[in-house]
Design an enzyme around this catalytic site. Sequence first.
Site, short mmCIF file in Angstrom:
data_model
loop_
_atom_site.label_atom_id
_atom_site.label_comp_id
_atom_site.label_asym_id
_atom_site.label_seq_id
_atom_site.Cartn_x
_atom_site.Cartn_y
_atom_site.Cartn_z
N SER A 106 1.18 -0.06 5.56
CA SER A 106 0.95 0.39 6.61
C SER A 106 0.19 -0.16 7.40
CB SER A 106 -1.14 0.29 5.62
OG SER A 106 -2.03 0.55 6.32
N TYR B 184 -7.18 -5.32 1.38
CA TYR B 184 -6.54 -3.99 1.70
C TYR B 184 -5.28 -4.70 2.96
CZ TYR B 184 -4.27 0.35 2.52
OH TYR B 184 -3.33 1.60 2.52
P1 NAD Z 1 -3.30 8.08 -3.42
O1 NAD Z 1 -4.56 7.72 -3.65
O2 NAD Z 1 -3.17 9.69 -3.43
O3 NAD Z 1 -2.59 8.12 -4.37
C1 NAD Z 1 -1.95 6.84 -4.83
C2 NAD Z 1 -0.96 6.85 -6.14
O4 NAD Z 1 -0.99 5.56 -7.03
C3 NAD Z 1 -2.53 7.53 -7.20
O5 NAD Z 1 -0.91 8.70 -8.17
C4 NAD Z 1 -2.58 6.43 -8.32
O6 NAD Z 1 -2.97 6.71 -9.29
C5 NAD Z 1 -0.79 5.51 -8.45
N1 NAD Z 1 -1.54 4.19 -8.86
C6 NAD Z 1 -3.23 3.90 -8.56
N2 NAD Z 1 -2.70 1.82 -9.26
C7 NAD Z 1 -1.51 2.37 -9.48
C8 NAD Z 1 -0.90 1.20 -10.56
N3 NAD Z 1 -2.04 -0.48 -10.90
N4 NAD Z 1 0.02 1.18 -11.03
C9 NAD Z 1 0.76 2.76 -10.86
N5 NAD Z 1 0.62 3.35 -9.74
C10 NAD Z 1 -0.71 3.33 -9.54
O7 NAD Z 1 -3.31 7.95 -2.21
P2 NAD Z 1 -1.96 7.72 -1.12
O8 NAD Z 1 -2.55 8.19 0.78
O9 NAD Z 1 -0.87 8.60 -1.79
O10 NAD Z 1 -1.15 6.52 -1.79
C11 NAD Z 1 0.01 5.90 -1.34
C12 NAD Z 1 0.16 5.02 -0.55
O11 NAD Z 1 0.13 4.56 0.64
C13 NAD Z 1 -0.64 3.05 -0.70
O12 NAD Z 1 0.15 1.81 -1.20
C14 NAD Z 1 -1.42 3.17 0.10
O13 NAD Z 1 -1.77 2.18 -0.12
C15 NAD Z 1 -0.34 3.68 1.55
N6 NAD Z 1 -0.97 4.13 2.36
C16 NAD Z 1 -1.96 5.33 2.51
C17 NAD Z 1 -2.40 5.98 4.00
C18 NAD Z 1 -3.51 6.84 3.79
O14 NAD Z 1 -3.59 7.17 5.03
N7 NAD Z 1 -3.30 7.88 2.72
C19 NAD Z 1 -1.87 5.40 4.94
C20 NAD Z 1 -1.29 3.99 4.90
C21 NAD Z 1 -0.64 3.23 3.77
#
Ligand code: NAD
Length: 251
Positions: free
Chosen positions: A143, A155
């Site tokens: 991120s 985080y």
């Molecule tokens: P999201 O919440 O839509 O999806 C995350 C998914 O991870 C969910 O389906 C959840 O059930 C799953 N998950 C959570 N804990 C888990 C576990 N212990 N084992 C297996 N699956 C698990 O979020 P997103 O925005 O799609 O995030 C995906 C990744 O991208 C994350 O690592 C997040 O930190 C990263 N990220 C997101 C953003 C953003 O702005 N959305 C920015 C930078 C990084």
Amino acid sequence: MNGIEGGVAIVTGGAAGIGRATAERFAAEGASVVVADIDADDLAETVDLIEADGGEATAVETDVSDADDVASLVEKTIDTYGVPDFALNNAGIEGSSAPIADQSLEDWKRVIDVNQTGVWNCLTEELAVMADNGGGAVVNMSSIAGLSAAGGAPYVASKHGVVGLTRAAAAQYGPAGVRVNAVCPGVIDTEMIDRASDEMGEETIDQIVQAKPLRRMGEPEEVASAVVWLCSDESSFVTGHPLVIDGGYMA
Ligand code: NAD
């Protein structure tokens, strides 16, 4: 994209957001995809979406913080489609954005267990089989919080850890033909941002978005295309790199 068709991809956190969009993109490019998540219902929906578009996918319910679960995920992938060629280690949670002194040890451990140890568990299972198979490409989900203080402290620490793990893995497994990169997205329009917005207030998110040169949130598909590019032959000399995808925020 060159080199994706006919390959095998694992995507963790594939039930929603960036993981689902990337699983769909891998499948659209002709890879067989194993999607893993703790959310079995939404995971099944990802498989349905991919199959409806003529793609190939299988769901494996997995908690990435559990090393046995991840070992079984890689085993099931090999049994179903063969040794993985590509992986997106993406499952993650945001944790709390409260000041450090207001967070408990449990708050810290919960985020580190999923975001950092989860990536560790995936790497320990994926790298060896890829190296034995002659190579592969792994992308770890960091991120902008992996490069700056853009989030709650657990985080931020977990996502910095993912960049460190990515560099170490790239250095160790490059000679075996495995490339390991990270992506560092800014604010992407997913349920994670909806939850952050509930916690921090819509105004705070809006301020962050308006501070970006591109003045908007990113879409999950814009991260997916970068991930699939990092797994394709089009990025054959790129490894150990944390790729920022943030609409210019870090600029
Ligand atoms: P999201 O919440 O839509 O999806 C995350 C998914 O991870 C969910 O389906 C959840 O059930 C799953 N998950 C959570 N804990 C888990 C576990 N212990 N084992 C297996 N699956 C698990 O979020 P997103 O925005 O799609 O995030 C995906 C990744 O991208 C994350 O690592 C997040 O930190 C990263 N990220 C997101 C953003 C953003 O702005 N959305 C920015 C930078 C990084």
